[in-house]
Design a protein around this motif. Structure first.
Motif, mmCIF file in Angstrom:
data_model
loop_
_atom_site.group_PDB
_atom_site.id
_atom_site.type_symbol
_atom_site.label_atom_id
_atom_site.label_comp_id
_atom_site.label_asym_id
_atom_site.label_seq_id
_atom_site.Cartn_x
_atom_site.Cartn_y
_atom_site.Cartn_z
ATOM 1 N N PRO A 46 0.807 -1.223 0.000
ATOM 2 C CA PRO A 46 0.000 0.000 0.000
ATOM 3 C C PRO A 46 0.839 1.271 0.000
ATOM 4 O O PRO A 46 0.354 2.335 -0.388
ATOM 5 C CB PRO A 46 -0.816 -0.126 1.289
ATOM 6 C CG PRO A 46 0.023 -0.981 2.183
ATOM 7 C CD PRO A 46 0.705 -1.959 1.274
ATOM 8 N N CYS A 47 2.106 1.151 0.398
ATOM 9 C CA CYS A 47 2.969 2.328 0.505
ATOM 10 C C CYS A 47 3.495 2.808 -0.846
ATOM 11 O O CYS A 47 3.657 4.005 -1.071
ATOM 12 C CB CYS A 47 4.133 2.031 1.452
ATOM 13 S SG CYS A 47 4.896 0.406 1.178
ATOM 14 N N PRO A 76 3.782 -1.371 5.770
ATOM 15 C CA PRO A 76 2.933 -1.540 6.966
ATOM 16 C C PRO A 76 2.055 -2.773 6.797
ATOM 17 O O PRO A 76 1.050 -2.745 6.091
ATOM 18 C CB PRO A 76 2.116 -0.241 6.999
ATOM 19 C CG PRO A 76 2.079 0.219 5.571
ATOM 20 C CD PRO A 76 3.350 -0.257 4.919
ATOM 21 N N HIS A 78 -0.144 -4.403 8.416
ATOM 22 C CA HIS A 78 -1.561 -4.406 8.763
ATOM 23 C C HIS A 78 -2.401 -3.581 7.790
ATOM 24 O O HIS A 78 -3.628 -3.628 7.843
ATOM 25 C CB HIS A 78 -1.757 -3.885 10.196
ATOM 26 C CG HIS A 78 -1.096 -4.738 11.235
ATOM 27 N ND1 HIS A 78 0.136 -4.432 11.780
ATOM 28 C CD2 HIS A 78 -1.471 -5.910 11.810
ATOM 29 C CE1 HIS A 78 0.469 -5.368 12.660
ATOM 30 N NE2 HIS A 78 -0.484 -6.271 12.696
ATOM 31 N N GLU A 79 -1.750 -2.842 6.903
ATOM 32 C CA GLU A 79 -2.473 -1.990 5.954
ATOM 33 C C GLU A 79 -2.566 -2.614 4.569
ATOM 34 O O GLU A 79 -3.115 -1.997 3.647
ATOM 35 C CB GLU A 79 -1.799 -0.619 5.873
ATOM 36 C CG GLU A 79 -1.838 0.154 7.191
ATOM 37 C CD GLU A 79 -1.118 1.486 7.107
ATOM 38 O OE1 GLU A 79 -0.866 1.960 5.977
ATOM 39 O OE2 GLU A 79 -0.799 2.058 8.161
ATOM 40 N N LYS A 81 -4.043 -4.417 1.622
ATOM 41 C CA LYS A 81 -5.454 -4.614 1.254
ATOM 42 C C LYS A 81 -5.638 -5.572 0.077
ATOM 43 O O LYS A 81 -6.696 -6.193 -0.043
ATOM 44 C CB LYS A 81 -6.092 -3.258 0.895
ATOM 45 C CG LYS A 81 -6.028 -2.203 1.998
ATOM 46 C CD LYS A 81 -6.791 -2.632 3.235
ATOM 47 C CE LYS A 81 -6.780 -1.502 4.286
ATOM 48 N NZ LYS A 81 -7.433 -1.929 5.545
#
Length: 290
Positions: A46-47, A76, A78-79, A81
């Protein structure tokens, strides 16, 4: 039989059956993944919106020396998706079974950490208090609230607590310890370090904690040898009655003792793991200004 069922009822209906579920669990298992994990999906970070086999692959690539230090970063976990099925290449929301081909993308799956792994021999489990997945079997570990991490049950009630003991870098190799994939050992003082780093220290005759300087093992045999060494080396008359102050790294006591060129013994705990803090002889090699 499996193919006939799939043709007649469709792939998703097949995978929902008991036969299909076993088939989905094993299809392609062990044939996909990277050097870190065996799994049947990739992640979209996601980053940076790039695709990698796992978060470690991302972190290694994005923290390489050739990357501008301002652009280095970790994913991250936990981020995350989106994942991409390794068998049919379908991109989808994080879930254990592919929405297109129905294959199991990881025999172990954690929807909190967005973690997939086919090698379940590691006995993965999720620790709610750590907030991440660990290996070794939940029945073999306990979470120490004071230290803020999981330890082997053999250490319960038998270790020295240090607040956030693993929430720092290894003092030898500087890798972050809390989520490292390497084995960790807890020193007698309570500080943590990679097991292989501790072994390297011992191989290079380093027997004190890199953080607090306390002895990391029983040194009584070494202290006895130093007793004999000190006794066999008489000091010159000029230093025979000289007193110095020492700090014991093991018990923390300050003591005034006779100066000796070999070592200084703590009168409280008999340790030679000490340092001079006051009264050392002036060096004959000190520079002078005329």
């Amino acid at each position: 039989m499996a193919c006939e069922f799939e043709i007649q009822n469709g792939p998703m209906e097949f995978f929902k059956s008991s036969v299909g579920n076993d088939y989905a669990m094993d299809l392609g298992s062990g044939n996909y993944g990277c050097s870190h994990y065996r799994r049947r999906c990739k992640i979209r970070a996601p980053c940076c919106n790039e695709v990698f086999d796992c978060r470690h692959c991302h972190n290694e690539a994005k923290n390489a020396l050739e990357i501008d230090p301002l652009h280095r970063h970790d994913v991250p976990r936990h981020e995350i998706k989106q994942v991409i099925c390794s068998l049919c290449a379908t991109e989808q929301d994080v879930q254990q079974y592919c929405i297109e081909c129905g294959v199991c993308m990881g025999k172990y799956f954690c929807g909190i950490c967005n973690f997939f792994e086919d090698d379940v021999s590691k006995k993965q489990y999720h620790c709610d208090e750590c907030g991440i997945c660990r290996i070794g079997g939940q029945e073999n570990f306990f979470h120490c609230k004071s230290c803020g991490c999981c330890y082997s049950k053999s250490m319960k009630g038998a270790h020295r607590c240090v607040e956030k003991a693993m929430h720092h870098n290894c003092p030898v190799c500087f890798e972050f310890l809390f989520d490292t994939r390497k084995d960790i050992t807890v020193l007698r003082c309570g500080h943590t370090i990679h097991l292989e780093c501790a072994q390297d220290m011992e191989n290079h005759c380093r027997y004190t904690c890199p953080i607090c300087s306390k002895s990391i093992c029983d040194m009584s045999d070494v202290w006895e040898k130093l007793d004999k060494e000190v006794a066999s080396v008489p000091m010159p008359d000029i230093y025979r009655n000289k007193m110095v102050w020492i700090l014991c790294n093991d018990c923390g006591a300050n003591s005034e003792v006779h100066f000796h060129i070999v070592a200084h013994k703590c009168p409280g705990c008999n340790s030679y793991n000490t340092r001079l803090i006051k009264g050392a002889p002036m060096s004959s090699c000190s520079s002078r200004v005329d």
